[in-house]
Design a protein around this motif. Structure first.
Motif, PDB file in Angstrom:
ATOM      1  N   TYR A  73     -40.499 -67.292 -10.127  1.00 43.44           N
ATOM      2  CA  TYR A  73     -40.523 -68.751 -10.232  1.00 43.44           C
ATOM      3  C   TYR A  73     -39.165 -69.336  -9.845  1.00 43.44           C
ATOM      4  CZ  TYR A  73     -44.832 -68.450 -13.091  1.00 43.44           C
ATOM      5  OH  TYR A  73     -46.099 -68.223 -13.553  1.00 43.44           O
ATOM      6  N   ARG A  74     -38.102 -68.758 -10.413  1.00 40.93           N
ATOM      7  CA  ARG A  74     -36.757 -69.277 -10.193  1.00 40.93           C
ATOM      8  C   ARG A  74     -36.367 -69.208  -8.719  1.00 40.93           C
ATOM      9  NH1 ARG A  74     -34.208 -65.849 -12.853  1.00 40.93           N
ATOM     10  NH2 ARG A  74     -33.287 -64.751 -11.131  1.00 40.93           N
ATOM     11  N   VAL A  75     -36.731 -68.117  -8.052  1.00 43.05           N
ATOM     12  CA  VAL A  75     -36.361 -67.948  -6.647  1.00 43.05           C
ATOM     13  C   VAL A  75     -37.045 -69.005  -5.783  1.00 43.05           C
ATOM     14  CG1 VAL A  75     -36.536 -66.422  -4.647  1.00 43.05           C
ATOM     15  CG2 VAL A  75     -35.815 -65.506  -6.851  1.00 43.05           C
ATOM     16  N   VAL A  76     -38.356 -69.163  -5.939  1.00 48.32           N
ATOM     17  CA  VAL A  76     -39.081 -70.145  -5.131  1.00 48.32           C
ATOM     18  C   VAL A  76     -38.581 -71.553  -5.443  1.00 48.32           C
ATOM     19  CG1 VAL A  76     -41.342 -71.172  -4.663  1.00 48.32           C
ATOM     20  CG2 VAL A  76     -41.112 -68.694  -4.787  1.00 48.32           C
ATOM     21  N   LEU A  77     -38.402 -71.861  -6.713  1.00 44.39           N
ATOM     22  CA  LEU A  77     -37.910 -73.183  -7.104  1.00 44.39           C
ATOM     23  C   LEU A  77     -36.530 -73.448  -6.504  1.00 44.39           C
ATOM     24  CD1 LEU A  77     -38.885 -75.538  -8.980  1.00 44.39           C
ATOM     25  CD2 LEU A  77     -37.384 -74.580 -10.705  1.00 44.39           C
ATOM     26  N   SER A  78     -35.653 -72.472  -6.564  1.00 44.97           N
ATOM     27  CA  SER A  78     -34.303 -72.623  -6.012  1.00 44.97           C
ATOM     28  C   SER A  78     -34.330 -72.806  -4.500  1.00 44.97           C
ATOM     29  CB  SER A  78     -33.436 -71.403  -6.351  1.00 44.97           C
ATOM     30  OG  SER A  78     -33.206 -71.327  -7.719  1.00 44.97           O
ATOM     31  N   LEU A  79     -35.112 -71.974  -3.827  1.00 48.19           N
ATOM     32  CA  LEU A  79     -35.170 -72.085  -2.368  1.00 48.19           C
ATOM     33  C   LEU A  79     -35.744 -73.433  -1.938  1.00 48.19           C
ATOM     34  CD1 LEU A  79     -36.343 -68.495  -1.355  1.00 48.19           C
ATOM     35  CD2 LEU A  79     -34.066 -69.488  -1.053  1.00 48.19           C
ATOM     36  N   TYR A  80     -36.742 -73.922  -2.666  1.00 43.82           N
ATOM     37  CA  TYR A  80     -37.392 -75.174  -2.295  1.00 43.82           C
ATOM     38  C   TYR A  80     -36.539 -76.391  -2.665  1.00 43.82           C
ATOM     39  CZ  TYR A  80     -41.074 -78.643  -1.621  1.00 43.82           C
ATOM     40  OH  TYR A  80     -41.794 -79.728  -1.186  1.00 43.82           O
ATOM     41  N   LEU A  81     -36.146 -76.479  -3.927  1.00 44.56           N
ATOM     42  CA  LEU A  81     -35.447 -77.674  -4.401  1.00 44.56           C
ATOM     43  C   LEU A  81     -33.954 -77.686  -4.070  1.00 44.56           C
ATOM     44  CD1 LEU A  81     -37.005 -78.224  -7.943  1.00 44.56           C
ATOM     45  CD2 LEU A  81     -37.484 -79.479  -5.833  1.00 44.56           C
ATOM     46  N   LEU A  82     -33.300 -76.556  -4.224  1.00 41.21           N
ATOM     47  CA  LEU A  82     -31.851 -76.537  -4.088  1.00 41.21           C
ATOM     48  C   LEU A  82     -31.369 -76.175  -2.687  1.00 41.21           C
ATOM     49  CD1 LEU A  82     -31.040 -74.840  -7.500  1.00 41.21           C
ATOM     50  CD2 LEU A  82     -31.137 -77.281  -6.966  1.00 41.21           C
ATOM     51  N   GLU A  83     -32.114 -75.303  -2.007  1.00 43.80           N
ATOM     52  CA  GLU A  83     -31.693 -74.875  -0.681  1.00 43.80           C
ATOM     53  C   GLU A  83     -32.396 -75.630   0.436  1.00 43.80           C
ATOM     54  OE1 GLU A  83     -29.085 -73.147  -0.806  1.00 43.80           O
ATOM     55  OE2 GLU A  83     -29.290 -72.617  -2.911  1.00 43.80           O
ATOM     56  N   GLY A  84     -33.466 -76.361   0.102  1.00 38.98           N
ATOM     57  CA  GLY A  84     -34.121 -77.210   1.091  1.00 38.98           C
ATOM     58  C   GLY A  84     -35.109 -76.525   2.016  1.00 38.98           C
ATOM     59  N   TYR A  85     -35.546 -75.325   1.678  1.00 38.19           N
ATOM     60  CA  TYR A  85     -36.534 -74.644   2.510  1.00 38.19           C
ATOM     61  C   TYR A  85     -37.920 -75.198   2.207  1.00 38.19           C
ATOM     62  CZ  TYR A  85     -33.070 -71.179   3.850  1.00 38.19           C
ATOM     63  OH  TYR A  85     -31.965 -70.567   4.356  1.00 38.19           O
ATOM     64  N   ASP A  86     -38.799 -75.216   3.217  1.00 38.54           N
ATOM     65  CA  ASP A  86     -40.187 -75.603   2.962  1.00 38.54           C
ATOM     66  C   ASP A  86     -40.986 -74.340   2.632  1.00 38.54           C
ATOM     67  OD1 ASP A  86     -41.011 -74.355   5.397  1.00 38.54           O
ATOM     68  OD2 ASP A  86     -40.820 -76.232   6.501  1.00 38.54           O
ATOM     69  N   HIS A  87     -42.239 -74.519   2.251  1.00 39.27           N
ATOM     70  CA  HIS A  87     -43.034 -73.373   1.794  1.00 39.27           C
ATOM     71  C   HIS A  87     -43.298 -72.359   2.902  1.00 39.27           C
ATOM     72  CE1 HIS A  87     -43.500 -74.783  -2.249  1.00 39.27           C
ATOM     73  NE2 HIS A  87     -43.892 -75.972  -1.820  1.00 39.27           N
ATOM     74  N   GLU A  88     -43.396 -72.817   4.120  1.00 39.34           N
ATOM     75  CA  GLU A  88     -43.591 -71.892   5.237  1.00 39.34           C
ATOM     76  C   GLU A  88     -42.368 -70.988   5.393  1.00 39.34           C
ATOM     77  OE1 GLU A  88     -44.408 -71.961  10.061  1.00 39.34           O
ATOM     78  OE2 GLU A  88     -44.463 -73.838   8.934  1.00 39.34           O
ATOM     79  N   GLU A  89     -41.174 -71.575   5.307  1.00 41.84           N
ATOM     80  CA  GLU A  89     -39.948 -70.791   5.418  1.00 41.84           C
ATOM     81  C   GLU A  89     -39.783 -69.843   4.231  1.00 41.84           C
ATOM     82  OE1 GLU A  89     -37.041 -73.937   7.730  1.00 41.84           O
ATOM     83  OE2 GLU A  89     -37.551 -74.332   5.629  1.00 41.84           O
ATOM     84  N   ILE A  90     -40.096 -70.319   3.048  1.00 43.74           N
ATOM     85  CA  ILE A  90     -40.000 -69.469   1.852  1.00 43.74           C
ATOM     86  C   ILE A  90     -40.951 -68.282   1.986  1.00 43.74           C
ATOM     87  CG2 ILE A  90     -40.421 -69.359  -0.649  1.00 43.74           C
ATOM     88  CD1 ILE A  90     -39.541 -72.352  -0.731  1.00 43.74           C
ATOM     89  N   ALA A  91     -42.151 -68.536   2.465  1.00 41.26           N
ATOM     90  CA  ALA A  91     -43.127 -67.461   2.654  1.00 41.26           C
ATOM     91  C   ALA A  91     -42.583 -66.396   3.602  1.00 41.26           C
ATOM     92  CB  ALA A  91     -44.441 -68.039   3.187  1.00 41.26           C
ATOM     93  N   GLN A  92     -41.929 -66.815   4.674  1.00 39.75           N
ATOM     94  CA  GLN A  92     -41.351 -65.857   5.616  1.00 39.75           C
ATOM     95  C   GLN A  92     -40.194 -65.089   4.994  1.00 39.75           C
ATOM     96  OE1 GLN A  92     -40.363 -68.320   8.980  1.00 39.75           O
ATOM     97  NE2 GLN A  92     -42.441 -68.236   9.810  1.00 39.75           N
ATOM     98  N   ILE A  93     -39.325 -65.791   4.286  1.00 37.03           N
ATOM     99  CA  ILE A  93     -38.161 -65.150   3.674  1.00 37.03           C
ATOM    100  C   ILE A  93     -38.585 -64.104   2.649  1.00 37.03           C
ATOM    101  CG2 ILE A  93     -36.203 -65.533   2.103  1.00 37.03           C
ATOM    102  CD1 ILE A  93     -35.872 -68.300   3.467  1.00 37.03           C
ATOM    103  N   LEU A  94     -39.601 -64.441   1.830  1.00 43.69           N
ATOM    104  CA  LEU A  94     -40.000 -63.565   0.728  1.00 43.69           C
ATOM    105  C   LEU A  94     -41.159 -62.632   1.072  1.00 43.69           C
ATOM    106  CD1 LEU A  94     -39.853 -66.176  -2.185  1.00 43.69           C
ATOM    107  CD2 LEU A  94     -38.117 -64.513  -1.512  1.00 43.69           C
TER     108      LEU A  94
END
Length: 185
Positions: A136-157
């Motif tokens: 939860y913390r990783v996705v929340l951080s990447l989305y809210l704090l780092e500015g990645y969208d869900h498509e980018e987060i999906a690729q990263i993780l």
């Protein structure tokens, strides 16, 4: 026309490529604190974040000859830090919650409704985020704090975009629960 900030960083990167230890130290000094914060927000462990920071700079300096400055050094380094942090989480055998198709309905609608949440003080939210499960913390951080969208987060993780969205929604709900327990919400 380039700004003095960009010119200075471009010059430092060029000097590093030419073997200047002083320029490498200056780049480290300029970016270390911000990159440590990125790693810490993902890992929630200062010792591990410091290790990731050091490894990221070693990798960045070793691969600097391949850096073509199509982006800024800071963005390039940030991606290295994020990737190293995610890899460390994977080593911990982080298990992501995979969703069944019937759980995917109304995710976009729920996400829109959650965007109207109450504004919390930064310190209290950061403390509450540290209590979240890693996924939860990783996705929340990447989305809210780092500015990645869900498509980018999906690729990263290496997860599905829907899993990223669901982890984000669940993280927000869990964060709200933690804040209510603390008497913030």
């Amino acid at each position: 026309m380039e700004t003095p900030f960009i010119d200075k960083h471009y010059k430092l990167v060029t000097e590093c490529k030419q073997g200047s230890k002083k320029a490498c130290f200056e780049l480290y000094r300029l970016y270390a604190k911000a990159m440590l914060n990125v790693a810490f927000r993902i890992l929630n462990d200062m010792n591990e974040a410091e290790d990731v920071l050091q490894e990221a700079f070693v990798d960045a300096f070793n691969k600097l000859k391949d850096f073509r400055q199509e982006t800024t050094f800071g963005l390039w380094l940030k991606q290295i830090v994020i990737n190293k942090s995610i890899n460390l989480l994977r080593k911990r055998r982080l298990e992501w919650v995979e969703l069944e198709n019937d759980q995917l309905e109304n995710i976009a609608e729920a996400e829109e409704n959650d965007d109207e949440d109450i504004q919390y003080r930064v310190v209290q939210v950061k403390e509450a985020m540290q209590q979240l499960p890693e996924g939860y913390r990783v996705v929340l951080s990447l989305y809210l704090l780092e500015g990645y969208d869900h498509e980018e987060i999906a690729q990263i993780l290496s997860i599905s975009e829907n899993t990223s969205r669901t982890q984000f929604l669940r993280a927000k709900r869990k964060l709200n629960e933690v804040l209510k327990i603390k008497g913030v919400a």
